[in-house]
Motif scaffolding. Structure first.
Motif, mmCIF file in Angstrom:
data_model
loop_
_atom_site.group_PDB
_atom_site.id
_atom_site.type_symbol
_atom_site.label_atom_id
_atom_site.label_comp_id
_atom_site.label_asym_id
_atom_site.label_seq_id
_atom_site.Cartn_x
_atom_site.Cartn_y
_atom_site.Cartn_z
ATOM 1 N N GLU A 63 0.831 -1.302 -0.011
ATOM 2 C CA GLU A 63 -0.013 -0.054 0.230
ATOM 3 C C GLU A 63 0.710 1.248 -0.052
ATOM 4 O O GLU A 63 0.752 2.317 -0.549
ATOM 5 N N ALA A 64 2.088 1.100 0.764
ATOM 6 C CA ALA A 64 2.873 2.377 0.955
ATOM 7 C C ALA A 64 3.256 2.681 -0.493
ATOM 8 O O ALA A 64 3.407 4.004 -0.889
ATOM 9 N N GLY A 67 1.334 4.623 -2.872
ATOM 10 C CA GLY A 67 1.289 5.966 -2.433
ATOM 11 C C GLY A 67 0.103 6.352 -1.254
ATOM 12 O O GLY A 67 -0.281 7.523 -1.274
ATOM 13 N N ALA A 68 -0.135 5.331 -0.565
ATOM 14 C CA ALA A 68 -1.404 5.127 0.310
ATOM 15 C C ALA A 68 -0.770 6.334 1.418
ATOM 16 O O ALA A 68 0.569 6.449 1.775
ATOM 17 N N ASP A 69 -1.768 7.185 2.007
ATOM 18 C CA ASP A 69 -1.569 8.117 2.922
ATOM 19 C C ASP A 69 -1.179 7.360 4.267
ATOM 20 O O ASP A 69 -1.623 6.292 4.453
ATOM 21 N N ARG A 70 -0.973 8.319 5.198
ATOM 22 C CA ARG A 70 -0.845 7.910 6.724
ATOM 23 C C ARG A 70 -2.004 7.074 7.148
ATOM 24 O O ARG A 70 -2.048 5.819 7.820
ATOM 25 N N GLN A 71 -3.324 7.673 7.096
ATOM 26 C CA GLN A 71 -4.395 7.038 7.567
ATOM 27 C C GLN A 71 -4.820 5.851 6.665
ATOM 28 O O GLN A 71 -5.238 4.965 7.409
ATOM 29 N N GLN A 72 -4.540 5.699 5.385
ATOM 30 C CA GLN A 72 -4.741 4.859 4.553
ATOM 31 C C GLN A 72 -4.131 3.311 5.128
ATOM 32 O O GLN A 72 -4.608 2.330 5.107
ATOM 33 N N GLY A 104 6.934 8.312 10.227
ATOM 34 C CA GLY A 104 7.386 8.624 8.701
ATOM 35 C C GLY A 104 8.336 7.718 8.376
ATOM 36 O O GLY A 104 9.038 8.275 7.423
#
Ligand code: MRU
Length: 325
Positions: A63-64, A67-72, A104
């Protein structure tokens, strides 16, 4: 060293060996997203406590990468946590990945670390555990704790493998391990591959084998070890431990420290997964029970610490009374 990796990161996705197809078909599936990895864990295409944790960690890395964001990413971790409740390695891996996300850090690097540390723990455990094994030993084991269940070497199986390499082990008796037959389908496959002499026995034979003085020790893996040493492992493990105790045979557990849950005081607090009744009523999609046959299918049981001669981790051979954390 074994070249089997149940879970392998590649430039083109996450490769997972579909263990439901073994021993007849060696199928490697390529996963591109966390959701399909979660499904593979639920369906036991990848199984074994450490391998589940590794697969879940890499699932989040997929997922990372997209480009998934932190919440995703944190939501994806929650999804992974819902897959299988007993193997605490899954939760330890998700704790670690969530922390990396919050700080991060590079999720893929963290997933690689989870996998690499598990492999290193197995190799260390094998050294420590093999020292416990007497010459010409005959072992009894259950389920699959080999390369397929881990980062690529094995826990209880790794110790057996090391003991064989050092000339100590005569034979392994592998319980078939109903209902999913991990012993007959997976452990037998690994034993044959590694050239270790073995015989598969039906689960109900274990007591008879011990009474015939054909077993020198029993060794099993773990899905969760409570602070007092009570240990959840594949259903049938408790029966083996009770029988070993009755026959005066040592009973060992081998697991990396990631399997120890010091926040769980004892076995009563360990969540035990219950799976579909069709795992019992059917074998390879063939129904073997009457229609609508009532079934209870807990996937694990808990062996009380008092029945465990020693718990081998990558750090030490622990003896009772056990106090973890
Ligand atoms: O249901 P499974 O096949 O995931 O159960 C596996 C076991 O019970 C193993 O003994 C345990 O996870 C340790 S694997 C090194």
């Amino acid at each position: 060293m074994s070249d089997i990796r149940p879970v392998q990161w590649t430039a083109d996705g996450l490769e997972i060996i579909d263990q439901t197809q073994l021993p007849f078909r060696f199928i490697v599936e390529r996963h591109k997203e966390a959701e399909s990895v979660a499904r593979a864990i639920k369906d036991m295409k990848v199984r074994g406590a450490p391998a589940i944790g590794i697969a879940a960690a890499y699932g989040i890395a997929l997922e990372a990468q997209q480009g998934a964001d932190r919440q995703q990413l944190l939501t994806a971790c929650q999804m992974m946590r819902q897959t299988r409740p007993t193997a605490v390695n899954l939760f330890a891996a998700m704790d670690r990945i969530e922390q990396a996300v919050r700080e991060g850090k590079d999720v893929l690097a963290e997933a690689h670390a989870v996998a690499q540390e598990d492999l290193e723990a197995d190799l260390r455990m094998a050294e420590l555990g093999a020292d416990l094994i007497p010459l010409n030993a005959r072992a009894l084991t259950i389920c699959n704790t080999g390369a397929l269940a881990t980062g690529g070497y094995g826990t209880a199986y790794g110790i057996l493998r090391k003991a064989y390499e050092t000339g100590k082990l005569e034979i392994v008796y592998a319980c078939e391990t109903r209902p999913r037959l991990q012993g007959m389908r997976l452990t037998a496959w690994e034993l044959a591959r590694n050239g270790i002499p073995f015989r598969v026995i039906s689960d109900g034979m274990a007591g008879w084998l011990m009474s015939k003085r054909m077993v020198d020790f029993v060794i099993a893996g773990a899905d969760r070890i409570a602070a007092n040493g009570d240990t959840a492992n594949k259903i049938g493990t408790y029966s083996l431990a009770t029988l070993a105790h009755a026959h005066g045979i040592p009973f060992y557990i081998a697991a990396p420290t990631t399997t120890i849950d010091s926040s769980t005081p004892d076995g009563n607090s360990i969540p035990i997964e219950e799976r579909s009744s069709t795992e019992v009523t059917h074998i390879d999609n063939v129904q073997i029970a009457p229609d609508e046959c009532p079934v209870w299918n807990p996937a694990f049981d808990v062996t009380p610490a008092r029945l465990i001669t020693a718990i081998v981790t990558e750090q030490a051979v622990c003896r009772p009374p056990y106090r973890f954390g």
